[in-house]
Design a protein around this motif. Sequence first.
Motif, PDB file in Angstrom:
ATOM      1  N   SER A 192       0.885  -1.406   0.090  1.00 56.02           N
ATOM      2  CA  SER A 192       0.011  -0.128   0.085  1.00 56.02           C
ATOM      3  C   SER A 192       0.878   1.253  -0.198  1.00 56.02           C
ATOM      4  O   SER A 192       0.536   2.302  -0.394  1.00 56.02           O
ATOM      5  CB  SER A 192      -0.935   0.025   1.116  1.00 56.02           C
ATOM      6  OG  SER A 192      -0.343  -0.085   2.491  1.00 56.02           O
ATOM      7  N   THR A 193       2.135   1.092   0.424  1.00 53.14           N
ATOM      8  CA  THR A 193       2.860   2.376   0.675  1.00 53.14           C
ATOM      9  C   THR A 193       4.102   2.170  -0.221  1.00 53.14           C
ATOM     10  O   THR A 193       5.142   3.098  -0.141  1.00 53.14           O
ATOM     11  CB  THR A 193       3.279   2.869   1.875  1.00 53.14           C
ATOM     12  OG1 THR A 193       4.057   1.644   2.464  1.00 53.14           O
ATOM     13  CG2 THR A 193       2.154   2.919   3.058  1.00 53.14           C
ATOM     14  N   ARG A 223      -2.211   9.120  -0.234  1.00 50.90           N
ATOM     15  CA  ARG A 223      -1.952   9.135   1.313  1.00 50.90           C
ATOM     16  C   ARG A 223      -3.088   9.373   1.977  1.00 50.90           C
ATOM     17  O   ARG A 223      -3.648   8.987   3.046  1.00 50.90           O
ATOM     18  CB  ARG A 223      -0.778  10.101   1.646  1.00 50.90           C
ATOM     19  CG  ARG A 223       0.599   9.576   1.169  1.00 50.90           C
ATOM     20  CD  ARG A 223       1.540  10.446   1.330  1.00 50.90           C
ATOM     21  NE  ARG A 223       2.988   9.871   1.215  1.00 50.90           N
ATOM     22  CZ  ARG A 223       3.998  10.302   1.441  1.00 50.90           C
ATOM     23  NH1 ARG A 223       3.977  11.155   2.471  1.00 50.90           N
ATOM     24  NH2 ARG A 223       5.062   9.571   1.214  1.00 50.90           N
TER      25      ARG A 223
END
Length: 461
Positions: free
Chosen positions: A138-139, A432
């Motif tokens: 996800s990041t 984000r």
Amino acid sequence: MTLPPLTRTPAHDAAVPLDRENADSRDNPDGEEAPATLLRLATAGSVDDGKSTLVGRLLHDSHAVLADQLAAVARASRQRGLAAADLALLTDGLRAEREQGITIDVAYRYFATARRRFILADTPGHVQYTRNMVTGASTGDLAVVLVDARGRVREQTRRHLAVAALLRVPRLVLAVNKMDLVGHAEPVFAAVALECAGYAAELGVHDLVAIPVSALNGDNVVHPSASMDWYSGPTLLEHLESVEPLAADEDPQRLPMRFPVQCVVRAPESGPLRGYRGYAGRVASGVVRLGDPVAVLPSGRTSTVVGIDRMDQDDAELAVADQSVTLRLADDLDVGRGDLIVPVDCAPPVGREFTATVCHLDARPLRAGDQLLLRQQTALVRAVVRSLDARLDLTTLTALPAPNELEANDIGQITVATAEALPLDEYRDNRRTGAFLLIDPADGSTLTAGMVGGLQRGGRP
């Protein structure tokens, strides 16, 4: 698919391990200046494709493993009757993982070379741990997807490519592993790479680099392979070191400024700082400067930034994405935890109902009507699942009819309503601030990870 360059990049320099606390620091543990750039990457692959061995080889051959870690791996390998150290044990740290020979949890590794720092998330390959792959990727700035050169593209390979596309991971690397078991044949590599590139293109992913490797023997992981002289591209580490910086729409510093308020900072009524009032938090994206006109959402009240304070510097001129600071505003506004400070001329829409793509993480199913808590950055509000709109078939990439429930590892589309208005960036515009979690209000456990799709006008909880 991006074709490999015709010439090699210079040989890499030895890596140094980083500890977790210093992974984002500008200085390495030895006190010397660290590489300027940080790359967050995730690895994924089907069971038995050799992913853990690849990660272990990457760490071992780049000298990012401590002597005591190597000794422990050697002992564990001997206990399993192996003649040589099993490098997969460097990442399969849980006892259950070592006993079963699989990866269950996301394992994070921190290391650096002279050119770049890395945070590596090694994610599981089993279908039932797809949720862990979502967490690890996800990041990520880049995802390395493994495929066994013998088995071609499996269903789980397609699943991992689809998840990476859904999460909008900017860049993908296809590591075609176990080339030693197919005679290092170039046609085998080309066929696998072409098949994956076609599937990735259907997902809208065009930045895919394919590299033939043998994790077991170390071919093209850190060192060039003498057995595949037909391949003139970079090794895996060379590519990770030299991949281009993020494009403007991917660089968090170039996105619109978003500052989620963590807490309000006030000075005592007496003393030299009497009257001080600031709003502490971490810049999620963009750049904030002294004098910037800003709005506080969801209220919409406006003011001007008159102070930016950091632990190491008061009255800084600016703050950028990932920096923790305290902002001071010209006006005495009602600002609290969960509010979002944004530029006046680039504010996200505010609403109480939106669509989202979600991955359900918990064994308890998600159903329409569930009343939960929703966490987005520092905001925590009551929410209800209005409807389950579709479930995604990751094999065929088709949306199936609205299900009665979403089970663990299911990916679907839902509509959510919140008790309070929220500023909502779409995930495709800002990874984000466009992400959120659904939480069980009874025990605080995380049930679902979501990506905001679009605001529903006029929605009511």
